[in-house]
Design a protein around this motif. Structure first.
Motif, mmCIF file in Angstrom:
data_model
loop_
_atom_site.group_PDB
_atom_site.id
_atom_site.type_symbol
_atom_site.label_atom_id
_atom_site.label_comp_id
_atom_site.label_asym_id
_atom_site.label_seq_id
_atom_site.Cartn_x
_atom_site.Cartn_y
_atom_site.Cartn_z
ATOM 1 N N ASP A 347 13.077 5.896 46.658
ATOM 2 C CA ASP A 347 13.948 4.855 47.229
ATOM 3 C C ASP A 347 13.355 3.460 47.013
ATOM 4 O O ASP A 347 14.089 2.495 46.781
ATOM 5 C CB ASP A 347 14.187 5.114 48.723
ATOM 6 C CG ASP A 347 15.221 6.221 48.954
ATOM 7 O OD1 ASP A 347 16.002 6.518 48.031
ATOM 8 O OD2 ASP A 347 15.237 6.788 50.062
ATOM 9 N N PHE A 348 12.034 3.366 47.071
ATOM 10 C CA PHE A 348 11.391 2.067 46.827
ATOM 11 C C PHE A 348 11.580 1.646 45.359
ATOM 12 O O PHE A 348 11.983 0.518 45.064
ATOM 13 C CB PHE A 348 9.902 2.157 47.183
ATOM 14 C CG PHE A 348 9.127 0.884 46.936
ATOM 15 C CD1 PHE A 348 9.451 -0.295 47.591
ATOM 16 C CD2 PHE A 348 8.067 0.869 46.033
ATOM 17 C CE1 PHE A 348 8.737 -1.468 47.364
ATOM 18 C CE2 PHE A 348 7.344 -0.300 45.797
ATOM 19 C CZ PHE A 348 7.679 -1.471 46.467
ATOM 20 N N PHE A 349 11.331 2.575 44.451
ATOM 21 C CA PHE A 349 11.476 2.245 43.020
ATOM 22 C C PHE A 349 12.940 1.964 42.674
ATOM 23 O O PHE A 349 13.237 1.097 41.857
ATOM 24 C CB PHE A 349 10.908 3.391 42.161
ATOM 25 C CG PHE A 349 9.442 3.235 41.932
ATOM 26 C CD1 PHE A 349 8.549 3.214 42.990
ATOM 27 C CD2 PHE A 349 8.935 3.058 40.651
ATOM 28 C CE1 PHE A 349 7.186 3.036 42.793
ATOM 29 C CE2 PHE A 349 7.576 2.881 40.438
ATOM 30 C CZ PHE A 349 6.694 2.868 41.502
ATOM 31 N N GLN A 350 13.837 2.704 43.287
ATOM 32 C CA GLN A 350 15.269 2.485 43.068
ATOM 33 C C GLN A 350 15.654 1.065 43.517
ATOM 34 O O GLN A 350 16.409 0.368 42.848
ATOM 35 C CB GLN A 350 16.044 3.545 43.873
ATOM 36 C CG GLN A 350 17.534 3.491 43.764
ATOM 37 C CD GLN A 350 18.010 3.743 42.334
ATOM 38 O OE1 GLN A 350 17.388 4.489 41.576
ATOM 39 N NE2 GLN A 350 19.087 3.068 41.958
ATOM 40 N N ALA A 351 15.088 0.652 44.661
ATOM 41 C CA ALA A 351 15.375 -0.693 45.180
ATOM 42 C C ALA A 351 14.844 -1.746 44.220
ATOM 43 O O ALA A 351 15.536 -2.733 43.908
ATOM 44 C CB ALA A 351 14.753 -0.859 46.567
ATOM 45 N N VAL A 352 13.636 -1.539 43.708
ATOM 46 C CA VAL A 352 13.074 -2.516 42.760
ATOM 47 C C VAL A 352 13.950 -2.564 41.506
ATOM 48 O O VAL A 352 14.292 -3.646 41.011
ATOM 49 C CB VAL A 352 11.607 -2.163 42.402
ATOM 50 C CG1 VAL A 352 11.105 -3.045 41.262
ATOM 51 C CG2 VAL A 352 10.701 -2.307 43.630
ATOM 52 N N ALA A 353 14.336 -1.386 41.013
ATOM 53 C CA ALA A 353 15.124 -1.341 39.771
ATOM 54 C C ALA A 353 16.491 -1.985 39.954
ATOM 55 O O ALA A 353 17.004 -2.658 39.056
ATOM 56 C CB ALA A 353 15.275 0.097 39.300
ATOM 57 N N SER A 354 17.089 -1.795 41.141
ATOM 58 C CA SER A 354 18.461 -2.298 41.351
ATOM 59 C C SER A 354 18.488 -3.701 41.935
ATOM 60 O O SER A 354 19.516 -4.373 41.908
ATOM 61 C CB SER A 354 19.207 -1.364 42.306
ATOM 62 O OG SER A 354 18.609 -1.436 43.598
ATOM 63 N N GLY A 355 17.366 -4.126 42.508
ATOM 64 C CA GLY A 355 17.322 -5.448 43.154
ATOM 65 C C GLY A 355 17.994 -5.461 44.518
ATOM 66 O O GLY A 355 18.183 -6.519 45.114
ATOM 67 N N VAL A 356 18.346 -4.282 45.038
ATOM 68 C CA VAL A 356 18.992 -4.210 46.361
ATOM 69 C C VAL A 356 17.941 -3.772 47.391
ATOM 70 O O VAL A 356 17.275 -2.742 47.200
ATOM 71 C CB VAL A 356 20.158 -3.187 46.347
ATOM 72 C CG1 VAL A 356 20.775 -3.054 47.733
ATOM 73 C CG2 VAL A 356 21.193 -3.593 45.315
ATOM 74 N N GLN A 357 17.797 -4.541 48.488
ATOM 75 C CA GLN A 357 16.763 -4.206 49.477
ATOM 76 C C GLN A 357 16.972 -2.796 50.013
ATOM 77 O O GLN A 357 18.090 -2.409 50.333
ATOM 78 C CB GLN A 357 16.801 -5.190 50.662
ATOM 79 C CG GLN A 357 16.320 -6.583 50.342
ATOM 80 C CD GLN A 357 14.867 -6.662 49.879
ATOM 81 O OE1 GLN A 357 14.105 -5.707 49.999
ATOM 82 N NE2 GLN A 357 14.491 -7.804 49.331
ATOM 83 N N PRO A 358 15.869 -2.025 50.141
ATOM 84 C CA PRO A 358 15.993 -0.689 50.725
ATOM 85 C C PRO A 358 15.990 -0.781 52.240
ATOM 86 O O PRO A 358 15.848 -1.856 52.811
ATOM 87 C CB PRO A 358 14.718 0.005 50.239
ATOM 88 C CG PRO A 358 13.713 -1.108 50.175
ATOM 89 C CD PRO A 358 14.476 -2.363 49.813
#
Ligand code: SOE
Length: 389
Positions: A347-358
């Motif tokens: 979820d952290f990496f997904q947030a970084v990749a998408s630019g959407v805060q987790p």
């Protein structure tokens, strides 16, 4: 093709081990991964410990200088796995250096400190996340899905417990977790905030508390070298004893902004309860029960079930449930602490990749600190205390 994301991990203890494992394992489960975690640098308190952690946890480099490390151009994200008193300084420096941040829980030693961290990350615009991993147990994510789908109706009641016994023996060592200057608080911050986080995730924001926060064990033996050894296996009856200045229990009534009510219990004195986290939620259309000792399972009861089969049913989480397709191919094969950390990493990496805060991010972590402060204040005064910024 997925990109690499270079991580600097600060702290090579219990949490460092859990996070390092999750960096290695995440792409093995979540594929294609949002980015490949590259274990770039590990920092520990001296060169020898850092080098040992590097070898053990698979990092490319070791360092004992966190300041220089967070400033490096070849570091994209900083992972804070040190005791609570160092969270703010490292997080603020990392935010100023433009690095994404994963920070262990609790975010800080109280709301005032947490606010300085929140301001820093909001000013820098980086991705930030607090490592409240238990909400990432698939059964808890399923509970959230059922609540979002209105399957148990409007929530009226929440009952959350986090009971432990590693500190129940008065001769078990004085870890930093018993020292206010380092930890900020005791059972409230260390384990109670996990329940607060899950209450916020599943029910809504807590608005008012009425708590008792006693300290039953008032001194403990000092452990050699200040190492964070937990539990009675490290029992020492001859060492010098020093005061414990944090609470070892919290029991509180809760009010939520949405009108639900409930209770929270967190204790370090529950012999026989090792890591006993339970949540029970009652809604107008049904109920949900979760017990971390049986973390593959979610117990659910729907009020409109026919009378002859009315009762809690056991759902074993698997591919049909949140995160399930990426984990193991059949239900009930076994979700553990490691899986919660692997999902957290994803979820952290997904947030970084998408630019959407987790979620939970530093804003959620700050909100937990406001509740922690209110619990401690109520424990002192015996009054209901509002959760106010
Ligand atoms: C000690 O109480 C501890 O390690 C907590 O700090 C963690 O948050 C919890 O997951 C396990 O127990």
């Amino acid at each position: 093709m997925t990109n690499d994301l270079n991580v600097a991990m600060i702290g090579g203890g219990f949490m460092g081990r859990a996070h390092a494992m999750s960096y290695a394992a995440m792409p093995m489960f979540f594929w294609p991964a949002p980015a490949i975690p590259r274990r770039r640098v590990i920092v520990d308190i001296n060169d020898e410990m850092a080098e040992e952690a590097r070898l053990r946890f698979g990092f490319e480099e070791a360092s004992s200088d966190w300041r220089a490390t967070v400033a490096r151009d070849d570091v994209d994200a900083v992972d804070i796995c040190v005791p609570n008193d160092a969270h703010a300084e490292i997080a603020i420096a990392a935010a100023e250096a433009g690095k994404h941040i994963l920070c262990e829980k609790p975010l800080a030693r109280g709301a005032a400190e947490a606010k300085t961290m929140l301001d820093a990350v909001e000013n820098s615009g980086i991705i930030h996340m607090v490592a409240f991993n238990y909400r990432r147990t698939p059964a808890i994510a399923l509970a959230r899905k059922l609540i979002d789908e209105n399957r148990i109706g409007e929530i009226r009641n929440f009952r959350g417990t986090y009971l432990q016994d590693w500190p129940a023996d008065p001769d078990s060592p004085l870890s930093w977790r018993f020292q206010k200057s380092i930890a900020g608080s005791g059972a409230v911050g260390d384990i109670g905030t996990h329940v607060v986080d899950m209450a916020h995730y599943l029910v809504g924001q807590i608005s008012e508390v009425n708590a008792m926060t006693p300290t039953y064990i008032q001194t403990r033996p000092v452990q050699e070298g200040g190492i964070d050894k937990l539990g009675a296996s490290e029992k020492n009856t001859t060492a010098r004893r020093e005061p414990v200045d944090v609470e070892d229990e919290v029991v509180s009534l809760l009010r939520f902004e949405n009108g639900a009510i409930g209770s929270l219990e967190a204790t370090r004195n529950a012999y026989g309860r090792n890591n006993f986290i339970t949540l029970e939620i009652h809604g107008t259309e049904g109920s949900i029960y979760f017990n971390y000792e049986r973390r593959d399972e979610l117990q659910v009861m729907f009020a409109d079930d026919p009378a002859d089969i009315r009762g809690f049913r056991t759902i074993y989480t698997g591919p049909a449930h949140p995160y399930g397709e990426q984990l193991w191919p059949i239900p009930a094969i076994g979700i553990g602490y490691s899986e919660t950390k692997i999902i957290e990493c994803y979820d952290f990496f997904q947030a970084v990749a998408s630019g959407v805060q987790p979620s939970p991010n530093f804003s959620d972590g700050y909100r937990c600190e406001l509740v922690a402060d209110a619990l401690l204040k109520s424990g002192e005064t015996g009054e209901w205390v509002g959760v106010n910024p």
